[in-house]
Design a protein around this motif. Structure first.
Motif, PDB file in Angstrom:
ATOM      1  N   HIS A  64       0.823  -1.204   0.000  1.00  0.00           N
ATOM      2  CA  HIS A  64       0.000   0.000   0.000  1.00  0.00           C
ATOM      3  C   HIS A  64       0.859   1.256   0.000  1.00  0.00           C
ATOM      4  O   HIS A  64       0.592   2.201  -0.749  1.00  0.00           O
ATOM      5  N   GLU A  65       1.885   1.271   0.832  1.00  0.00           N
ATOM      6  CA  GLU A  65       2.782   2.424   0.893  1.00  0.00           C
ATOM      7  C   GLU A  65       3.504   2.616  -0.436  1.00  0.00           C
ATOM      8  O   GLU A  65       3.636   3.738  -0.930  1.00  0.00           O
ATOM      9  N   ALA A  66       3.986   1.528  -1.026  1.00  0.00           N
ATOM     10  CA  ALA A  66       4.680   1.624  -2.319  1.00  0.00           C
ATOM     11  C   ALA A  66       3.741   2.138  -3.398  1.00  0.00           C
ATOM     12  O   ALA A  66       4.115   3.005  -4.198  1.00  0.00           O
ATOM     13  N   PHE A  67       2.515   1.635  -3.422  1.00  0.00           N
ATOM     14  CA  PHE A  67       1.560   2.082  -4.436  1.00  0.00           C
ATOM     15  C   PHE A  67       1.249   3.562  -4.255  1.00  0.00           C
ATOM     16  O   PHE A  67       1.187   4.317  -5.225  1.00  0.00           O
ATOM     17  N   LEU A  68       1.084   3.974  -2.998  1.00  0.00           N
ATOM     18  CA  LEU A  68       0.829   5.400  -2.750  1.00  0.00           C
ATOM     19  C   LEU A  68       2.003   6.267  -3.196  1.00  0.00           C
ATOM     20  O   LEU A  68       1.808   7.352  -3.740  1.00  0.00           O
ATOM     21  N   ARG A  69       3.206   5.785  -2.974  1.00  0.00           N
ATOM     22  CA  ARG A  69       4.368   6.546  -3.436  1.00  0.00           C
ATOM     23  C   ARG A  69       4.433   6.584  -4.955  1.00  0.00           C
ATOM     24  O   ARG A  69       4.874   7.572  -5.528  1.00  0.00           O
ATOM     25  N   LEU A  70       4.015   5.505  -5.584  1.00  0.00           N
ATOM     26  CA  LEU A  70       4.042   5.465  -7.049  1.00  0.00           C
ATOM     27  C   LEU A  70       3.020   6.407  -7.667  1.00  0.00           C
ATOM     28  O   LEU A  70       3.318   7.107  -8.633  1.00  0.00           O
ATOM     29  N   VAL A  71       1.809   6.421  -7.120  1.00  0.00           N
ATOM     30  CA  VAL A  71       0.768   7.237  -7.727  1.00  0.00           C
ATOM     31  C   VAL A  71       0.623   8.581  -7.039  1.00  0.00           C
ATOM     32  O   VAL A  71       0.117   9.523  -7.646  1.00  0.00           O
ATOM     33  N   GLY A  72       1.052   8.678  -5.784  1.00  0.00           N
ATOM     34  CA  GLY A  72       0.991   9.937  -5.055  1.00  0.00           C
ATOM     35  C   GLY A  72      -0.383  10.567  -5.149  1.00  0.00           C
ATOM     36  O   GLY A  72      -1.393   9.927  -4.931  1.00  0.00           O
ATOM     37  N   THR A  73      -0.412  11.808  -5.528  1.00  0.00           N
ATOM     38  CA  THR A  73      -1.682  12.511  -5.721  1.00  0.00           C
ATOM     39  C   THR A  73      -2.023  12.575  -7.197  1.00  0.00           C
ATOM     40  O   THR A  73      -2.768  13.430  -7.635  1.00  0.00           O
ATOM     41  N   ASN A  74      -1.456  11.665  -7.977  1.00  0.00           N
ATOM     42  CA  ASN A  74      -1.695  11.660  -9.411  1.00  0.00           C
ATOM     43  C   ASN A  74      -3.131  11.287  -9.719  1.00  0.00           C
ATOM     44  O   ASN A  74      -3.565  10.189  -9.456  1.00  0.00           O
ATOM     45  N   GLN A  84       6.273   3.853 -18.823  1.00  0.00           N
ATOM     46  CA  GLN A  84       6.393   3.453 -20.213  1.00  0.00           C
ATOM     47  C   GLN A  84       5.804   2.082 -20.479  1.00  0.00           C
ATOM     48  O   GLN A  84       5.215   1.845 -21.525  1.00  0.00           O
ATOM     49  N   ASN A  85       5.977   1.153 -19.538  1.00  0.00           N
ATOM     50  CA  ASN A  85       5.517  -0.215 -19.741  1.00  0.00           C
ATOM     51  C   ASN A  85       5.524  -0.944 -18.399  1.00  0.00           C
ATOM     52  O   ASN A  85       5.816  -0.359 -17.353  1.00  0.00           O
ATOM     53  N   ARG A  86       5.206  -2.217 -18.451  1.00  0.00           N
ATOM     54  CA  ARG A  86       5.147  -3.054 -17.245  1.00  0.00           C
ATOM     55  C   ARG A  86       6.488  -3.052 -16.516  1.00  0.00           C
ATOM     56  O   ARG A  86       6.550  -2.930 -15.299  1.00  0.00           O
ATOM     57  N   ARG A  87       7.587  -3.214 -17.261  1.00  0.00           N
ATOM     58  CA  ARG A  87       8.927  -3.243 -16.658  1.00  0.00           C
ATOM     59  C   ARG A  87       9.198  -1.951 -15.912  1.00  0.00           C
ATOM     60  O   ARG A  87       9.690  -1.957 -14.787  1.00  0.00           O
ATOM     61  N   HIS A  88       8.865  -0.827 -16.528  1.00  0.00           N
ATOM     62  CA  HIS A  88       9.098   0.469 -15.911  1.00  0.00           C
ATOM     63  C   HIS A  88       8.290   0.589 -14.618  1.00  0.00           C
ATOM     64  O   HIS A  88       8.808   1.046 -13.584  1.00  0.00           O
ATOM     65  N   PHE A  89       7.029   0.163 -14.648  1.00  0.00           N
ATOM     66  CA  PHE A  89       6.190   0.249 -13.459  1.00  0.00           C
ATOM     67  C   PHE A  89       6.728  -0.611 -12.324  1.00  0.00           C
ATOM     68  O   PHE A  89       6.871  -0.155 -11.195  1.00  0.00           O
ATOM     69  N   PHE A  90       7.029  -1.892 -12.622  1.00  0.00           N
ATOM     70  CA  PHE A  90       7.492  -2.778 -11.553  1.00  0.00           C
ATOM     71  C   PHE A  90       8.905  -2.408 -11.093  1.00  0.00           C
ATOM     72  O   PHE A  90       9.264  -2.630  -9.936  1.00  0.00           O
ATOM     73  N   GLY A  91       9.719  -1.833 -11.963  1.00  0.00           N
ATOM     74  CA  GLY A  91      11.020  -1.309 -11.539  1.00  0.00           C
ATOM     75  C   GLY A  91      10.835  -0.161 -10.559  1.00  0.00           C
ATOM     76  O   GLY A  91      11.526  -0.071  -9.534  1.00  0.00           O
ATOM     77  N   ALA A  92       9.871   0.720 -10.870  1.00  0.00           N
ATOM     78  CA  ALA A  92       9.563   1.825  -9.959  1.00  0.00           C
ATOM     79  C   ALA A  92       9.009   1.295  -8.641  1.00  0.00           C
ATOM     80  O   ALA A  92       9.321   1.824  -7.568  1.00  0.00           O
ATOM     81  N   ALA A  93       8.224   0.221  -8.708  1.00  0.00           N
ATOM     82  CA  ALA A  93       7.675  -0.378  -7.487  1.00  0.00           C
ATOM     83  C   ALA A  93       8.798  -0.952  -6.627  1.00  0.00           C
ATOM     84  O   ALA A  93       8.790  -0.811  -5.402  1.00  0.00           O
ATOM     85  N   ALA A  94       9.783  -1.602  -7.262  1.00  0.00           N
ATOM     86  CA  ALA A  94      10.918  -2.153  -6.513  1.00  0.00           C
ATOM     87  C   ALA A  94      11.697  -1.042  -5.822  1.00  0.00           C
ATOM     88  O   ALA A  94      12.097  -1.175  -4.664  1.00  0.00           O
ATOM     89  N   ILE A  95      11.901   0.069  -6.528  1.00  0.00           N
ATOM     90  CA  ILE A  95      12.615   1.206  -5.935  1.00  0.00           C
ATOM     91  C   ILE A  95      11.807   1.788  -4.776  1.00  0.00           C
ATOM     92  O   ILE A  95      12.358   2.116  -3.722  1.00  0.00           O
TER      93      ILE A  95
END
Length: 193
Positions: free
Chosen positions: A53-63, A74-85
């Motif tokens: 939940h915290e990671a998802f909130l950081r990913l989408v923020g107030t977007n 850009q794609n699935r890889r980019h999203f899950f890479g951002a999720a890992a970070i």
């Protein structure tokens, strides 16, 4: 998982919101978090669901479309890479918070049911702050291997999944993992001395 790529492009074009993304990626993020949390020290208070939940909130923020600012991946890889970070940063922040003396960072939490195994020390686990610093140094010299480490260690992907995510062969992923582990081991060992 092609649905994820479709939703990501729909979000970018304003035809979907980040709320449409969560049901598609939740189970994968939960698996990543559960895999990563297995490596945590005893007494860790952050649960995999909270990490997701915290990671998802950081990913989408107030977007959201209402404020005109949408997340762009850009794609699935980019999203899950951002999720890992995001998961890495959350765990490192949690480790830093716990180390602060005002939060009892110099004390180890022991459950009453674990009294007989209370001999465990912080040396049994990984110092996430030192690992984060070493990983940042590796990223400066070799960003691809640093991304591989994030996906393996923080996202919990296996060798085949990392190879697919990074669009490399499994043999290359294996070589990079071997190199990165040795490099990080040496870096962390010299940091302790």
């Amino acid at each position: 998982m092609e649905d994820v790529t479709y939703i990501l492009s729909a979000i970018e074009s304003g035809r979907a919101t980040t709320a449409d993304l969560l049901p598609l990626v939740y189970h994968e993020l939960r698996r990543m978090a559960s895999s990563r949390m297995q490596n945590e020290q005893p007494g860790h208070t952050l649960q995999p669901t909270a990490l997701v939940h915290e990671a998802f909130l950081r990913l989408v923020g107030t977007n959201d479309v209402a404020d005109g600012h949408t997340a762009t991946w850009q794609n699935r890889r980019h999203f899950f890479g951002a999720a890992a970070i995001a998961m890495q940063r959350i765990l490192v922040d949690e480790a830093r918070r716990k180390k602060q003396l005002q939060h009892g960072g110099d004390r180890m939490q022991v459950q009453l049911s674990d009294v007989d195994v209370a001999q465990r020390t912080a040396a049994d686990g990984v110092d996430l702050i030192a690992l984060n610093e070493a990983l940042q140094e590796l990223e400066a010299s070799d960003p691809n291997k640093a991304e591989l480490v994030r996906l393996r260690y923080f996202a919990g992907l296996n060798e085949q999944e990392v190879a697919l995510a990074l669009n490399i062969s499994r043999a290359t992923a294996s070589r990079w993992w071997t190199f990165a582990r040795a490099w990080l081991f040496e870096k962390l060992r010299t940091t302790e001395d």
